[in-house]
Write an enzyme that holds these catalytic residues in place. Structure first.
Site, PDB file in Angstrom:
ATOM      1  N   SER A  19       2.516   4.886   1.140  1.00 15.32           N
ATOM      2  CA  SER A  19       3.265   5.411   2.280  1.00 15.32           C
ATOM      3  C   SER A  19       2.166   5.914   3.268  1.00 15.32           C
ATOM      4  O   SER A  19       1.396   6.873   2.593  1.00 15.32           O
ATOM      5  CB  SER A  19       4.479   6.312   1.874  1.00 15.32           C
ATOM      6  N   GLY A  20       2.140   5.577   4.486  1.00 17.92           N
ATOM      7  CA  GLY A  20       1.157   5.999   5.213  1.00 17.92           C
ATOM      8  C   GLY A  20      -0.130   5.421   5.286  1.00 17.92           C
ATOM      9  O   GLY A  20      -0.872   5.784   5.939  1.00 17.92           O
ATOM     10  N   SER A  21      -0.259   4.483   4.548  1.00 20.32           N
ATOM     11  CA  SER A  21      -1.464   3.674   4.464  1.00 20.32           C
ATOM     12  C   SER A  21      -1.751   2.666   5.810  1.00 20.32           C
ATOM     13  O   SER A  21      -2.960   2.805   6.197  1.00 20.32           O
ATOM     14  CB  SER A  21      -1.612   2.679   3.390  1.00 20.32           C
TER      15      SER A  21
ATOM     16  N   SER B 246       5.905  -1.995  -2.194  1.00 21.33           N
ATOM     17  CA  SER B 246       6.073  -2.814  -3.407  1.00 21.33           C
ATOM     18  C   SER B 246       4.887  -2.268  -4.336  1.00 21.33           C
ATOM     19  O   SER B 246       3.885  -2.981  -4.575  1.00 21.33           O
ATOM     20  CB  SER B 246       5.838  -4.356  -2.765  1.00 21.33           C
TER      21      SER B 246
ATOM     22  N   SER C 247       3.100  -0.370   8.202  1.00 21.08           N
ATOM     23  CA  SER C 247       4.037  -0.866   9.315  1.00 21.08           C
ATOM     24  C   SER C 247       2.949  -1.038  10.790  1.00 21.08           C
ATOM     25  O   SER C 247       3.223  -2.027  11.355  1.00 21.08           O
ATOM     26  CB  SER C 247       4.980   0.253   9.523  1.00 21.08           C
TER      27      SER C 247
ATOM     28  N   GLY D 107       1.000  -1.214   0.053  1.00 25.01           N
ATOM     29  CA  GLY D 107       0.034   0.029   0.046  1.00 25.01           C
ATOM     30  C   GLY D 107       0.882   1.251   0.060  1.00 25.01           C
ATOM     31  O   GLY D 107       2.062   1.147  -0.017  1.00 25.01           O
TER      32      GLY D 107
END
Ligand SMILES: Nc1ncnc2c1ncn2[C@@H]1O[C@H](COP(=O)(O)OS(=O)(=O)O)[C@@H](OP(=O)(O)O)[C@H]1O
Ligand SMILES: Nc1ncnc2c1ncn2[C@@H]1O[C@H](COP(=O)(O)OP(=O)(O)O)[C@@H](O)[C@H]1O
Length: 203
Positions: free
Chosen positions: A36-38, A108, A41, A34
């Protein structure tokens, strides 16, 4: 790239199946993808904590242990992103062989790269988890301030701004972090793992 020759595969006397039997749960890759920030992590950390508490053997691969180490020579050009994902796929494959439920959290962005990792693994060992979140919401969250820098032109080729993100066509699981809470998303994944018997439903 140089190619090694005269390499002979040395079979182990302990098989993946034996390791899986010992662990009493299946091994597989939970591949979070997804923007960045989705929430890749945040979600993978919370899920790993829950799985670990249930006695599951896990390991998490993310930017901290990969882009600062194994892949520290790679940047964000399309070629480098492809190589980043290829190496992570190979490492994840080894971890699956070691009997672990392996969680990976990388943007990815290219479908082909993700499909190549899927092809490395045996059937049902690659679970693509699409962490869905609109660019607008990711940009509003901007947990690292990177979207602001990308909009200001300080970071080039930033995913979603001036580099592509290709949504999965048929992910095994989709979580929408604009709609679902973190706890709900974790539960959706745990339920899937139980339903498909990756982990014992009685845990
Ligand atoms: N140009 C550009 N585009 C996207 N992301 C960037 C870029 N430069 C640095 N970053 C930071 O690197 C994190 C993404 O690394 P990944 O290894 O997941 O990227 S990729 O899968 O190879 O595309 C990403 O982390 P996440 O926010 O956790 O996704 C960013 O913090
Ligand atoms: N439902 C949710 N699920 C996951 N993260 C959420 C959610 N709602 C808000 N967030 C926030 O969004 C941000 C996601 O950041 P992060 O996990 O670093 O994303 P990524 O790894 O995809 O870049 C965090 O600040 C997190 O607290």
């Amino acid at each position: 790239m140089s190619q090694s020759t005269n390499i002979v595969w040395h079979e182990s006397h302990v098989t993946k199946e034996e390791r899986v039997n010992l662990n009493q749960h299946k091994s597989a890759v939970l591949w979070f993808t997804g923007l960045s920030g989705s929430g890749k992590s945040t979600l993978s950390v919370a899920l790993e904590k829950e799985l670990h508490a249930q006695g599951i053997h896990t390991y998490r691969l993310d930017g901290d242990n990969v882009r600062h180490g194994l892949n520290k020579n790679l940047g964000f050009s399309p070629e480098d992103r492809t190589e980043n994902i290829r190496r992570i796929g190979e490492v994840a494959n080894l971890m699956v062989d070691a009997g672990l439920l392996t969680l990976t959290a990388f943007i990815s962005p290219y479908r082909t790269d993700r499909d190549n990792v899927r092809a490395l693994l045996d059937e049902n060992e690659f679970l693509e988890i699409y962490v869905k979140c609109s660019l607008e919401a990711c940009e509003n969250r901007d947990p690292k301030g990177l979207y602001k820098k990308a909009r200001a032109g300080e970071i080039k080729s930033f995913t979603g701004i001036d580099a592509p993100y290709e949504e999965p066509n048929h992910p095994e699981i989709t979580v929408d972090t604009e709609i679902q809470s973190l706890e709900e998303s974790v539960q959706v994944i745990i339920n899937y793992l139980k339903e498909k018997q990756y982990i014992d439903a009685r845990r």
